[in-house]
Scaffold this motif. Structure first.
Motif, PDB file in Angstrom:
ATOM      1  N   MET A  66     -14.726  -6.548  50.350  1.00 38.69           N
ATOM      2  CA  MET A  66     -14.093  -5.918  49.198  1.00 38.69           C
ATOM      3  C   MET A  66     -14.103  -6.881  48.014  1.00 38.69           C
ATOM      4  SD  MET A  66     -10.868  -4.288  51.289  1.00 38.69           S
ATOM      5  CE  MET A  66      -9.945  -3.906  49.809  1.00 38.69           C
ATOM      6  N   PRO A  67     -14.717  -6.500  46.891  1.00 35.74           N
ATOM      7  CA  PRO A  67     -14.742  -7.394  45.729  1.00 35.74           C
ATOM      8  C   PRO A  67     -13.382  -7.411  45.039  1.00 35.74           C
ATOM      9  CG  PRO A  67     -15.723  -5.292  45.157  1.00 35.74           C
ATOM     10  CD  PRO A  67     -15.423  -5.230  46.631  1.00 35.74           C
ATOM     11  N   LYS A  68     -13.145  -8.441  44.265  1.00 30.31           N
ATOM     12  CA  LYS A  68     -11.930  -8.466  43.453  1.00 30.31           C
ATOM     13  C   LYS A  68     -12.016  -7.395  42.372  1.00 30.31           C
ATOM     14  CE  LYS A  68     -10.702 -13.360  44.015  1.00 30.31           C
ATOM     15  NZ  LYS A  68     -10.437 -14.638  43.315  1.00 30.31           N
ATOM     16  N   SER A  69     -10.874  -6.911  41.966  1.00 29.18           N
ATOM     17  CA  SER A  69     -10.829  -5.894  40.918  1.00 29.18           C
ATOM     18  C   SER A  69     -11.395  -6.451  39.617  1.00 29.18           C
ATOM     19  CB  SER A  69      -9.377  -5.456  40.703  1.00 29.18           C
ATOM     20  OG  SER A  69      -9.199  -4.899  39.425  1.00 29.18           O
ATOM     21  N   PRO A  70     -12.332  -5.723  38.962  1.00 23.81           N
ATOM     22  CA  PRO A  70     -12.854  -6.194  37.671  1.00 23.81           C
ATOM     23  C   PRO A  70     -11.755  -6.396  36.627  1.00 23.81           C
ATOM     24  CG  PRO A  70     -14.192  -4.396  38.518  1.00 23.81           C
ATOM     25  CD  PRO A  70     -12.989  -4.483  39.404  1.00 23.81           C
ATOM     26  N   ARG A  71     -10.734  -5.544  36.646  1.00 23.57           N
ATOM     27  CA  ARG A  71      -9.635  -5.692  35.686  1.00 23.57           C
ATOM     28  C   ARG A  71      -8.878  -6.987  35.929  1.00 23.57           C
ATOM     29  NH1 ARG A  71      -9.443  -0.780  33.372  1.00 23.57           N
ATOM     30  NH2 ARG A  71      -7.712  -1.445  32.053  1.00 23.57           N
ATOM     31  N   PHE A  72      -8.674  -7.322  37.200  1.00 20.51           N
ATOM     32  CA  PHE A  72      -8.010  -8.574  37.527  1.00 20.51           C
ATOM     33  C   PHE A  72      -8.853  -9.770  37.076  1.00 20.51           C
ATOM     34  CE2 PHE A  72      -7.746 -12.079  40.609  1.00 20.51           C
ATOM     35  CZ  PHE A  72      -6.421 -12.465  40.430  1.00 20.51           C
ATOM     36  N   LEU A  73     -10.156  -9.685  37.315  1.00 20.02           N
ATOM     37  CA  LEU A  73     -11.032 -10.799  36.960  1.00 20.02           C
ATOM     38  C   LEU A  73     -11.073 -11.025  35.448  1.00 20.02           C
ATOM     39  CD1 LEU A  73     -14.000 -10.066  39.404  1.00 20.02           C
ATOM     40  CD2 LEU A  73     -12.452 -12.045  39.485  1.00 20.02           C
ATOM     41  N   LEU A  74     -11.153  -9.938  34.673  1.00 14.04           N
ATOM     42  CA  LEU A  74     -11.285 -10.081  33.223  1.00 14.04           C
ATOM     43  C   LEU A  74      -9.938 -10.331  32.542  1.00 14.04           C
ATOM     44  CD1 LEU A  74     -13.621  -8.040  30.932  1.00 14.04           C
ATOM     45  CD2 LEU A  74     -11.319  -8.601  30.180  1.00 14.04           C
ATOM     46  N   ILE A  75      -8.941  -9.509  32.848  1.00 16.27           N
ATOM     47  CA  ILE A  75      -7.677  -9.569  32.120  1.00 16.27           C
ATOM     48  C   ILE A  75      -6.792 -10.707  32.608  1.00 16.27           C
ATOM     49  CG2 ILE A  75      -5.578  -8.275  31.537  1.00 16.27           C
ATOM     50  CD1 ILE A  75      -7.204  -5.701  31.850  1.00 16.27           C
ATOM     51  N   ASP A  76      -6.718 -10.906  33.921  1.00 16.08           N
ATOM     52  CA  ASP A  76      -5.830 -11.929  34.464  1.00 16.08           C
ATOM     53  C   ASP A  76      -6.477 -13.309  34.528  1.00 16.08           C
ATOM     54  OD1 ASP A  76      -3.852 -10.067  34.776  1.00 16.08           O
ATOM     55  OD2 ASP A  76      -4.228  -9.704  36.897  1.00 16.08           O
ATOM     56  N   GLU A  77      -7.775 -13.332  34.877  1.00 14.89           N
ATOM     57  CA  GLU A  77      -8.424 -14.627  35.081  1.00 14.89           C
ATOM     58  C   GLU A  77      -9.425 -14.977  33.989  1.00 14.89           C
ATOM     59  OE1 GLU A  77     -10.021 -14.809  39.046  1.00 14.89           O
ATOM     60  OE2 GLU A  77      -8.031 -15.261  39.880  1.00 14.89           O
ATOM     61  N   GLY A  78      -9.728 -14.059  33.082  1.00 12.43           N
ATOM     62  CA  GLY A  78     -10.641 -14.353  31.981  1.00 12.43           C
ATOM     63  C   GLY A  78     -12.082 -14.561  32.403  1.00 12.43           C
ATOM     64  N   LYS A  79     -12.482 -14.051  33.571  1.00 16.42           N
ATOM     65  CA  LYS A  79     -13.845 -14.236  34.077  1.00 16.42           C
ATOM     66  C   LYS A  79     -14.680 -13.004  33.728  1.00 16.42           C
ATOM     67  CE  LYS A  79     -12.220 -17.132  37.911  1.00 16.42           C
ATOM     68  NZ  LYS A  79     -12.125 -17.266  39.397  1.00 16.42           N
ATOM     69  N   GLU A  80     -15.141 -12.945  32.486  1.00 20.69           N
ATOM     70  CA  GLU A  80     -15.800 -11.738  31.997  1.00 20.69           C
ATOM     71  C   GLU A  80     -17.122 -11.485  32.699  1.00 20.69           C
ATOM     72  OE1 GLU A  80     -17.445 -10.017  27.750  1.00 20.69           O
ATOM     73  OE2 GLU A  80     -15.542 -11.087  27.789  1.00 20.69           O
ATOM     74  N   ASP A  81     -17.936 -12.518  32.886  1.00 15.78           N
ATOM     75  CA  ASP A  81     -19.231 -12.321  33.524  1.00 15.78           C
ATOM     76  C   ASP A  81     -19.069 -11.844  34.967  1.00 15.78           C
ATOM     77  OD1 ASP A  81     -20.519 -13.108  31.240  1.00 15.78           O
ATOM     78  OD2 ASP A  81     -20.749 -15.205  31.873  1.00 15.78           O
ATOM     79  N   GLU A  82     -18.138 -12.443  35.698  1.00 15.24           N
ATOM     80  CA  GLU A  82     -17.900 -12.036  37.080  1.00 15.24           C
ATOM     81  C   GLU A  82     -17.367 -10.599  37.135  1.00 15.24           C
ATOM     82  OE1 GLU A  82     -15.490 -13.592  41.076  1.00 15.24           O
ATOM     83  OE2 GLU A  82     -15.686 -14.886  39.302  1.00 15.24           O
ATOM     84  N   ALA A  83     -16.503 -10.275  36.181  1.00 16.28           N
ATOM     85  CA  ALA A  83     -15.967  -8.913  36.127  1.00 16.28           C
ATOM     86  C   ALA A  83     -17.085  -7.900  35.894  1.00 16.28           C
ATOM     87  CB  ALA A  83     -14.915  -8.803  35.021  1.00 16.28           C
ATOM     88  N   ARG A  84     -18.010  -8.248  35.001  1.00 15.03           N
ATOM     89  CA  ARG A  84     -19.115  -7.326  34.727  1.00 15.03           C
ATOM     90  C   ARG A  84     -20.010  -7.170  35.955  1.00 15.03           C
ATOM     91  NH1 ARG A  84     -24.264  -6.688  33.437  1.00 15.03           N
ATOM     92  NH2 ARG A  84     -24.815  -5.126  31.844  1.00 15.03           N
TER      93      ARG A  84
END
Length: 356
Positions: A66-84
């Motif tokens: 199960m991947p991490k939630s894209p919203r969690f990655l971008l909004i909470d952790e600031g990892k935009e590339d990983e979120a995409r």
């Protein structure tokens, strides 16, 4: 919460209700395995109890994939590339520009908030109506008596004059089957009918069937066979109302009503309240039923009436909207009770009035 965060907005409702569908399937499987002819007897119940390890093992095997939630990655952790990258994997397409823009907008809107704690959640006025709505829904879901039906169905059937044995077993399994089938229908229609309509009409149906059940139980003294089976029909009608809206939608709405920073503590608080009310009903229902007799469902009916009126007035429709758009709906509701400071009307000065 996870399902709500990873689902596309146009399918978020249907995918969210799939979670409740699998819960109802689990209940049905437990009801079937719990029959006396299966594992629900004094000799084989330890095997039945051991079955609880099966879903846990399956879940443990699935979690690594199960991947991490894209919203969690971008909004909470600031990892935009990983979120995409995760979003592309989830959607099966590289065309995720609009969703990325929507998440960036939400991240920008709450950049100063940070992750809220539970005490901060209760103090934050911007989510007050969302929190009130969700907590009342969660409490009403359990205090409407649904788990009293499932926990004590055999006792209810006995009071209704249905003999113990195969007839009660078939009635209990029938209730579980109806629960599954109506949740399947809810999956199919939620994106067409909307969340608000399904939950309001669902609680409305429960009001009717609680009243009908009260009338039927009060007529049992007539010792007419058809009245006993009419009680089963009333119980099935009650389950139908619950399954199309009040069952799945409170969990889905909890994910939708809150922005990213408030969603985790909101889920913790609402889940705690839900299970607390579940515990209260499970412990108290036998005593309440003995004290009130045929009128026990009147108590549940008043709960359903209260939450139906509240949701019809307060809850907005969230179908097809982004999390930020839903947050703006509540912000608009809040601002409707606010006038600008020192606003002049007919030459008179009016000071700011704020909706608390």
């Amino acid at each position: 919460m996870y399902i709500g965060e990873i689902s596309p907005k146009q399918w978020r409702g249907a995918i969210g209700v799939l979670n409740q569908l699998h819960i109802t399937i689990g209940i049905l499987v437990a009801q079937v395995l719990g029959l006396q002819g299966m594992l629900g007897n004094e000799h084989t119940w330890p095997i039945l109890f051991a079955f609880t390890c099966v879903p846990s093992i399956i879940q443990l095997m699935a979690i690594p994939f199960m991947p991490k939630s894209p919203r969690f990655l971008l909004i909470d952790e600031g990892k935009e590339d990983e979120a995409r990258n995760v979003l592309v994997k989830l959607r099966g397409t590289d065309n995720v520009v609009s969703e990325m823009d929507e998440m960036r907008a939400e991240a920008s809107a709450q950049s100063a908030d940070g992750q809220l704690s539970i005490p901060q959640l209760f103090r934050d006025r911007s989510v007050r109506w969302q929190l009130i709505t969700v907590l009342l829904m969660m409490a009403a879901q359990q205090l409407s008596g649904i788990n009293a039906i499932f926990f004590y169905s055999n006792k209810i059937f006995s009071k209704a004059g249905i003999p113990a044995g195969k007839q009660q077993d078939l009635a209990s399994v029938g209730v579980g089957v109806v629960n599954v089938l109506m949740t399947v229908i809810s999956v199919g229609v939620i994106e067409w009918a909307g969340r608000k309509a399904l939950i309001v009409w669902g609680f409305g149906m429960m009001i009717f069937w609680c009243a009908a059940m009260t009338v039927v139980l009060s007529l049992l003294s007539l010792n007419l066979t058809w009245i006993s089976y009419l009680s089963i029909a009333c119980m099935i009608g009650y389950i139908v109302g619950f399954a199309i809206g009040p069952g799945p939608i409170p969990w889905l709405i909890t994910a939708e009503l809150f922005r990213q920073s408030a969603r985790p503590p909101a889920f913790m608080v609402s889940c705690l309240l839900n299970w607390t009310c579940n515990f209260i009903i499970g412990i108290s229902f036998p005593a309440i039923a003995d004290a009130t007799g045929a009128y026990v469902f009147i108590l549940f009916m008043f709960v359903c009436i209260g939450i139906t009126v509240f949701l019809a007035i307060i809850m907005p429709e969230t179908k097809g909207k982004t999390f930020q758009e839903i947050s703006n709906l509540f912000a608009k509701r809040k601002s409707e009770g606010t006038a600008h400071p020192t606003e002049s009307v007919n030459g008179k000065i009016y000071h700011k009035i704020q909706l608390v």
